[in-house]
Design an enzyme around this catalytic site. Sequence first.
Site, PDB file in Angstrom:
ATOM      1  N   ASP A  68     -10.696  -2.298  12.450  1.00 44.59           N
ATOM      2  CA  ASP A  68      -9.230  -3.602  11.855  1.00 44.59           C
ATOM      3  C   ASP A  68      -9.153  -4.403  12.704  1.00 44.59           C
ATOM      4  O   ASP A  68      -8.800  -5.847  12.806  1.00 44.59           O
ATOM      5  CB  ASP A  68      -7.908  -2.250  11.487  1.00 44.59           C
ATOM      6  CG  ASP A  68      -8.553  -1.877   9.934  1.00 44.59           C
ATOM      7  OD1 ASP A  68      -9.303  -2.202   9.413  1.00 44.59           O
ATOM      8  OD2 ASP A  68      -7.611  -1.513   9.251  1.00 44.59           O
ATOM      9  N   LYS A  78       0.490  -6.681   1.824  1.00 42.53           N
ATOM     10  CA  LYS A  78      -0.689  -5.130   2.074  1.00 42.53           C
ATOM     11  C   LYS A  78       0.177  -4.551   2.846  1.00 42.53           C
ATOM     12  O   LYS A  78       0.477  -3.381   2.751  1.00 42.53           O
ATOM     13  CB  LYS A  78      -1.974  -5.721   2.330  1.00 42.53           C
ATOM     14  CG  LYS A  78      -2.783  -4.325   1.364  1.00 42.53           C
ATOM     15  CD  LYS A  78      -3.947  -5.100   1.526  1.00 42.53           C
ATOM     16  CE  LYS A  78      -4.567  -3.375   0.894  1.00 42.53           C
ATOM     17  NZ  LYS A  78      -5.135  -2.291   1.361  1.00 42.53           N
ATOM     18  N   HIS A 124      -4.807  -9.383   3.504  1.00 43.24           N
ATOM     19  CA  HIS A 124      -3.776  -8.909   5.001  1.00 43.24           C
ATOM     20  C   HIS A 124      -4.314 -10.008   6.899  1.00 43.24           C
ATOM     21  O   HIS A 124      -3.681 -10.898   6.511  1.00 43.24           O
ATOM     22  CB  HIS A 124      -3.058  -8.071   4.828  1.00 43.24           C
ATOM     23  CG  HIS A 124      -3.489  -6.540   4.867  1.00 43.24           C
ATOM     24  ND1 HIS A 124      -3.609  -6.086   6.022  1.00 43.24           N
ATOM     25  CD2 HIS A 124      -5.006  -6.418   4.743  1.00 43.24           C
ATOM     26  CE1 HIS A 124      -4.161  -5.141   5.533  1.00 43.24           C
ATOM     27  NE2 HIS A 124      -5.057  -5.434   5.365  1.00 43.24           N
ATOM     28  N   ARG A 125      -5.622  -9.136   7.097  1.00 41.06           N
ATOM     29  CA  ARG A 125      -5.593  -9.577   8.073  1.00 41.06           C
ATOM     30  C   ARG A 125      -6.949 -11.127   8.060  1.00 41.06           C
ATOM     31  O   ARG A 125      -5.754 -11.296   9.298  1.00 41.06           O
ATOM     32  CB  ARG A 125      -6.596  -8.538   8.025  1.00 41.06           C
ATOM     33  CG  ARG A 125      -6.136  -6.496   8.670  1.00 41.06           C
ATOM     34  CD  ARG A 125      -6.758  -5.964   9.289  1.00 41.06           C
ATOM     35  NE  ARG A 125      -5.810  -5.223   8.937  1.00 41.06           N
ATOM     36  CZ  ARG A 125      -4.806  -4.266   9.594  1.00 41.06           C
ATOM     37  NH1 ARG A 125      -3.903  -5.070  10.107  1.00 41.06           N
ATOM     38  NH2 ARG A 125      -4.108  -3.532   9.485  1.00 41.06           N
ATOM     39  N   ASP A 138       0.902  -1.540  -0.248  1.00 49.48           N
ATOM     40  CA  ASP A 138       0.263  -0.026  -0.363  1.00 49.48           C
ATOM     41  C   ASP A 138       1.140   1.551   0.075  1.00 49.48           C
ATOM     42  O   ASP A 138       0.791   1.904  -0.176  1.00 49.48           O
ATOM     43  CB  ASP A 138      -1.339   0.034   1.328  1.00 49.48           C
ATOM     44  CG  ASP A 138      -2.230  -0.924   0.659  1.00 49.48           C
ATOM     45  OD1 ASP A 138      -2.368  -1.543   0.088  1.00 49.48           O
ATOM     46  OD2 ASP A 138      -3.542  -0.635   1.903  1.00 49.48           O
ATOM     47  N   GLU A 180     -10.766  -4.984   2.572  1.00 49.31           N
ATOM     48  CA  GLU A 180     -10.539  -6.022   1.266  1.00 49.31           C
ATOM     49  C   GLU A 180     -11.044  -6.764   1.096  1.00 49.31           C
ATOM     50  O   GLU A 180     -10.804  -7.324  -0.512  1.00 49.31           O
ATOM     51  CB  GLU A 180      -9.247  -6.225   1.821  1.00 49.31           C
ATOM     52  CG  GLU A 180      -7.964  -5.246   1.299  1.00 49.31           C
ATOM     53  CD  GLU A 180      -8.348  -4.557   3.116  1.00 49.31           C
ATOM     54  OE1 GLU A 180      -9.434  -4.144   3.282  1.00 49.31           O
ATOM     55  OE2 GLU A 180      -6.992  -3.890   2.771  1.00 49.31           O
ATOM     56  N   ASN A 220      -4.755  -2.110  -4.223  1.00 48.18           N
ATOM     57  CA  ASN A 220      -6.037  -2.223  -4.098  1.00 48.18           C
ATOM     58  C   ASN A 220      -6.005  -1.141  -2.676  1.00 48.18           C
ATOM     59  O   ASN A 220      -6.496  -1.464  -1.595  1.00 48.18           O
ATOM     60  CB  ASN A 220      -6.098  -3.771  -3.257  1.00 48.18           C
ATOM     61  CG  ASN A 220      -8.032  -4.230  -2.505  1.00 48.18           C
ATOM     62  OD1 ASN A 220      -8.696  -3.025  -2.441  1.00 48.18           O
ATOM     63  ND2 ASN A 220      -8.020  -5.059  -1.981  1.00 48.18           N
TER      64      ASN A 220
END
Length: 670
Positions: free
Chosen positions: A323, A425, A397-398, A52, A351, A96
């Site tokens: 998040d 990311k 990613h999370r 990112d 995402e 993204n």
Amino acid sequence: MYSIPHLDIPHLDRVSGHVQLPGSKSISNRVLLLCALSSGRTQVHDLLDSDDTQVMLSALEKLGCVIERSPSSLHITGIGDRKTDPKELHEIFLGNAGTAMRPLCAALALRGVKAHLTGIARMYERPIQDLVDALRQIGADIEYLGNPGFPPLMLNPSEIQIHRPIQVRGDVSSQFLTALLLALPLVSEHQSIEVQVNGVLISKPYVQITLNLLDNFGVKVINHDWASFTIAKGSRYLAPKEVYVEADASSASYFIAASALSNGTDPLRIEGLGLNSIQGDIRFVEAAQSMGVNIHAGPNWLEIHPSKSTLKGIELDCNHIPDAAMTLCALALYATGPTTLTNIGSWRVKETDRIQAMVNECSKLGAKVEFGEDWIRVFPIEPSKWRPASIHTYDDHRMAMCFALAAFNPDQVNVRIEDPRCVGKTFPQFFETLFSIAHSNAHQIPVICIDGPTASGKGTLANRVAQALGYAYLDSGALYRLTGLAATQAGIPLEPNQESRIAELISKASIAFEGEQIWLNGQEVSEEIRTEQMGMNASQISSFKAVRAALLDVQRNARQLPGLVADGRDMGSVIFPDSTLKIFLTADALTRAKRRHKQLISKGISANIDVLHLDLLARDERDMSRKEAPLKPSEDALLLDNTLMSIEESVEWVLEQWSKQTALLKLQKG
Ligand code: DC
């Protein structure tokens, strides 16, 4: 970073030590944009290096910013004092990265830049209409090139006129408001500007980061109880000479949780982040504490103590930590009682649809999950009920980082993370960092052993298999070659009556492997040990019992997370007798001689196939008939004759055997 189709994480048992986490994504991308919009040169320390931030940096470079990278910091010279050429079209790809798309859209529209903003397919499903609507109120000319309300976008230069308060929705994503606040100082020189938020503003802590950073860059924004904001007339960006980016609080959540789930007694210390953080996700600390996690904290550090036995389910409105709240779901799998997270509607437009993704993957592991439009309830998985699972990560990613935490499960089932590269990311080194502080019991770390006669290609095969699985690689032959070299350098004859001297010498030597490079006592010897003579020397001293004993620990210590591929003589029989898969690789002597010949010629070393063939036969004979660790397949080894196979075919074959084995292990455990 693991660029492999999937990563199998063995059971993780304990966590200890300390970690320095990468810089915050939210702060990094905001700081970069603010530096870019200012004039002058700013030094940015501890910037996150991830997908990112890379897309943001390339976009800023395209727009004319000068970026100077150095290992410890980055200098960026902004374009605040530059005129824009309204006719020049800028093609800008933003992957993204929502934190790049939204603020850049606003900033470029207000600077009168002609730009084509694109991204990956998922970006085209992430809404941007509320921001575009707000910008159109003040005269911005923005076209939707695909579906209305979504990128890709075409920005056309136009006259910006602000006569009344700008209206923006705040209940879908706070990034729209953030984007406006970051960009509006571009046009506030002659007038004050008011932004009014429609609907109840979500994710307020992220807006607070924006306000703090604007303040850092000389822009004061008055916050009228989150309902409206005023940017004073005459505001303009004044870049500080230096900016420090805090460690990422959302990334910290995985390490807080990992330490809480540790079976050990040692704490984990996280450096570079503390309770004085400006990031909203720092409040994950409170949420985790309410679940029973034992955390001590100071201004720039956190210390987490193992807390598995005290974990309990909670009910929490997570609007302030959207998040990091995902990490609570991972903790919930180990708690007593269900955990209910509410007010998380924004998960649906991240995402991926994170509510659905979380439901799917928790269920695969054996959890009961209930959910609605903007909430989720995760029930713990009882011991003995965990199921081995291949976790789909949805290019999110999370998801990958959260589900790595499933590897602490009490049933010791393996967890497979699909597409582990997606952590790039925000945290490219996530798994490496996790494996640096997590420990498994040695027998749980998988080892694949590959043995075979000299020049059978076992080194190449082992190396390639290791790369395909993301495992470490142990070239045990290199250790014997190193030993021969060390003895020769010390003037010790390679004779049987010298074996204890040679053994003592090598046990005191410093040996380091770094990728393809091999170091002996601080000297790089990677090339030097590869000669035929070094091979002969190694063959000779490797028959000395004391030398073999001296190298035992170095080899066993190479067993590391997430796994090891080891090649060499007694790997499967003596060093790692419990290894999961043992391969004995062979090929007929003439084929091996031809391969060795090709290898030597490619290095510019002259060689003769017939001589090599005879040498190999003699070496085989000596290796097979020697007393210590003779060359022979161990009883439980699988034989692979690769005379007629390419290296790719051999790698495929081993990976197939490995999948069969792991499938078998899973069945046994399940
Ligand atoms: O694989 P290589 O050619 O680099 O090995 C050099 C020599 O060391 C070879 O003759 C076999 C011996 N060796 C050994 O005895 N035990 C091992 N684990 C690895 C190699």
